[in-house]
Structures are given as C-alpha cells and as structure tokens.
Motif scaffolding. Structure first.
Motif, PDB file in Angstrom:
ATOM      1  N   ASP A   1       0.827  -1.222   0.000  1.00  9.96           N
ATOM      2  CA  ASP A   1       0.000   0.000   0.000  1.00  9.96           C
ATOM      3  C   ASP A   1       0.858   1.268   0.000  1.00  9.96           C
ATOM      4  OD1 ASP A   1      -2.772   1.275   0.558  1.00  9.96           O
ATOM      5  OD2 ASP A   1      -1.562   2.036   2.225  1.00  9.96           O
TER       6      ASP A   1
ATOM      7  N   ASP B   1       0.161   4.303  -2.626  1.00  8.13           N
ATOM      8  CA  ASP B   1      -0.072   5.558  -1.894  1.00  8.13           C
ATOM      9  C   ASP B   1       1.175   6.434  -1.777  1.00  8.13           C
ATOM     10  OD1 ASP B   1      -2.611   4.660  -1.651  1.00  8.13           O
ATOM     11  OD2 ASP B   1      -2.555   4.283   0.509  1.00  8.13           O
TER      12      ASP B   1
ATOM     13  N   GLN C   1      -8.134  -2.791  -3.136  1.00 10.94           N
ATOM     14  CA  GLN C   1      -7.066  -1.830  -3.453  1.00 10.94           C
ATOM     15  C   GLN C   1      -7.195  -1.338  -4.898  1.00 10.94           C
ATOM     16  OE1 GLN C   1      -5.788  -0.476  -0.948  1.00 10.94           O
ATOM     17  NE2 GLN C   1      -3.806  -1.379  -0.437  1.00 10.94           N
TER      18      GLN C   1
ATOM     19  N   ASP D   1      -9.966   1.099  -4.907  1.00 16.45           N
ATOM     20  CA  ASP D   1      -9.438   2.318  -4.298  1.00 16.45           C
ATOM     21  C   ASP D   1      -8.682   3.150  -5.350  1.00 16.45           C
ATOM     22  OD1 ASP D   1      -8.391   3.467  -1.359  1.00 16.45           O
ATOM     23  OD2 ASP D   1      -6.852   3.605  -2.907  1.00 16.45           O
TER      24      ASP D   1
ATOM     25  N   LYS E   1      -8.014  10.681  -2.746  1.00 19.57           N
ATOM     26  CA  LYS E   1      -8.691   9.416  -2.496  1.00 19.57           C
ATOM     27  C   LYS E   1     -10.179   9.619  -2.234  1.00 19.57           C
ATOM     28  CE  LYS E   1      -5.264   6.480  -2.407  1.00 19.57           C
ATOM     29  NZ  LYS E   1      -5.116   5.277  -3.162  1.00 19.57           N
TER      30      LYS E   1
HETATM   31 MG    MG Z   1      -4.189   2.907   0.356  1.00 21.76          MG
END
Ligand code: MG
Ligand code: IPE
Ligand code: IPE
Ligand code: MG
Ligand code: MG
Length: 291
Positions: free
Chosen positions: A83, A89, A154, A157, A242
């Motif tokens: 992540d 990210d 994910q 996301d 996000k």
């Molecule tokens: Mg994330």
C-alpha cells in the motif's frame, strides 16, 4: 474488563509466536531482514486480536488459534508494505518508521510483501489438528486477501481516485480493502474453535460492520490524527485525491456513521454472553482510538 491490559496481553502472545516463526536460516538474509523490519516496526496487532477474541466468544483458547492469528498479521503487514509503495499511496512513514521501500528499495519491498503473504499460508497450514476446518479457514483467508477481498479493494481504491463515487460504491470499496481481512479474522478464530452456524452468522455481521467502521476511522484519522501517534503520514488521502468517507459525506457525518456501525455491530452479539465482552469492548475502541 480492562481493554488496555487485554490488548497488551494478546499483542505479547502474537508477537512472541510471530518472531519465533521467522528465524529460519533458509530464508535469504536480506529478505528476512525486510520482512522482519515491517513486522517488528510495531502496529496494534488488531487483526490477530480479533482472531483470538472470535475464538474466545465461542469458548476457544488463544493457543488454538495463535498460528492463524500470526498468519493474519503477516497478510496485513504485506498489504501495508505494498500500500505504501510509490506506485500506490507513495507514503514515507509507517508504524513510526520509514516505509519498507525507503529502507530496502522497491524490488525487495515488493518481494518481502509477496513472501509475507505466502509465509502466512505456510504457517497457517502447519500442524493443525482438524484438516477440514483448516481447509475452510485457508479458503476464507485466501478470499479475504485476494481478488475478492483486500487486493480487489485496493484496485477499487485506485480506480476511485480523483472521482466522486456514491456512498454505496465507497462501502463496497472499504468492505473489500479493509473489511474483508477484519471479518475473516473474527470468523476464522471462531470457526477453528468449532463455532456453530448461528454463531458464525452473527460474527460475520459483527465483522463486516466493524471492518467498515475501522476504515472510516482510519479515513478520519488521516485528516485529524497526530502523525506521531499514528506513525504514518497524515493528509495522504487528500494529497492522493482518495475517495474516503470524509471526502464523500463530510468529516462529522463520517464520525456519526462509524458510531452507528459500532452500535449495530455490538447489537449483533446479543446471542453471546460475557465471552464476547472483548469483541464488544474492541468495537468501541475502534472509533475512540487515536492510533
Ligand atoms: Mg491505500
Ligand atoms: C491500517 O491498519 C491499514 C488499514 C487497513 C486501514 P492498522 O491501523 O490496523 O495498522 P497497524 O497494523 O496498527 O499498523
Ligand atoms: C489501506 O487503506 C488498506 C490496505 C489494504 C492496506 P489506507 O491506504 O487508507 O491505509 P493507510 O492509511 O495507508 O494505513
Ligand atoms: Mg495508504
Ligand atoms: Mg488511511
């Protein structure tokens, strides 16, 4: 019950089992170092606690589910390493320390994540007494971690970045990326200790609601948390555009929603007596936590 002491005791147990399981000279030193770096960096160990608290709710003991608890923490830690990668990210701080790729480079970080995920199943399948229950839990863990669960979440996301999505879509995203592992933790602990169908149905509902509340609180803390306490970059979600709960329904509404989910989760435990008190207390802690 004293939740703080409860959490500390479970954390101690899981860490001692986890660090023992890693000292294998056949793992290349650099890989072992990278895996251990992220495992030892800290973390609340909440998913393993959920495995043990799920077991306890149906009369099981910590020792019966300790390998499953450690396996779940390894899967979770793999998800954190990936992540944080620049391709995802792109964060620099995790569990109070530089992120794995900042220390070991991206290639080793990717491989340490891979290795932790696979190590989790290696550990899970070691020496469990009831093969058919174990097989079910292996499938549950695989579903929760993989395309149908965290990994799929994910991708949702990433695809939702920079977009306005509906609350329903956001629930789906959060249920996959975070809810799946939390729900599987509670349910697998109970399953391995012989839970009945009704008990599992109640724990599944509890786990789904708590999983969502957990990610809402994570989104809230990304805005108003203290970086030192959290041990990770704050403002990361806004910087990455996000789709989060606060971005979609606002900060205050997000807190209200999380609190409602916690109440609903606790109400799903009505068939259990005091054996589910830890699950009740952890539920409240989820939204009171500042780390
Ligand atoms: Mg994330
Ligand atoms: C962070 O999880 C990632 C999410 C799924 C929201 P935790 O808040 O449980 O992280 P650690 O394990 O305590 O570091
Ligand atoms: C992460 O969600 C969920 C995972 C599957 C790791 P976030 O990206 O919000 O988690 P943090 O805030 O970096 O821990
Ligand atoms: Mg992140
Ligand atoms: Mg977050």
């Amino acid at each position: 019950m004293n939740l703080k002491m409860y959490l500390e005791e479970k954390k101690r147990k899981v860490e001692s089992q986890m660090f023992n399981s890693l000292s294998d000279p056949s793992i290349p030193a650099r890989l072992a170092e990278s895996m251990e770096y992220s495992l030892r960096a800290g973390g609340k160990r909440l998913r393993p606690v959920f495995v043990m608290a799920g077991a306890e709710a149906v009369g099981g003991l910590d020792d019966e589910v300790l390998d499953a608890a450690v396996a779940m923490e390894m899967i979770h830690t793999f998800s954190l390493i990936h992540d944080d990668l620049p391709a995802m990210d792109d964060d620099d701080l995790r569990r109070g320390k530089p992120t794995n790729h900042k220390i070991f480079g991206e290639a080793v970080a990717v491989l340490a994540g891979d290795a932790l995920l696979i190590e989790a199943f290696f550990l899970l399948t070691k020496g469990f007494k009831n093969p058919s229950l174990l097989l079910e839990v292996v499938r549950d863990f695989a579903a929760a971690a993989g395309a149908r669960g965290m990994t799929g979440g994910q991708v949702l996301d990433m695809e939702s970045t920079g977009k306005i999505i509906s609350e329903k879509e956001l629930n789906m995203l959060h249920a996959c990326k975070t809810g799946a592992l939390i729900r599987a933790s509670v349910v697998s602990g109970a399953k391995l200790c012989g839970a009945g169908r009704d008990e599992l149905t109640a724990l599944e509902a509890y786990g789904s609601k708590i999983g969502l509340a957990f990610q809402i609180q994570d989104d809230v803390l990304d805005i108003e948390g203290d970086e030192k306490l959290l041990g990770k970059d704050i403002g990361s979600d806004e910087g990455n555009l996000k789709s989060t709960y606060p971005a979609i329904i606002g900060l205050e509404n997000s807190k209200v929603r999380a609190a409602k989910l916690v109440d609903e989760a606790v109400s799903r435990l009505s068939m259990f007596g005091s054996s589910a008190d830890p699950l009740r207390e952890i539920a409240k802690y989820i939204i009171e936590r500042n780390m």
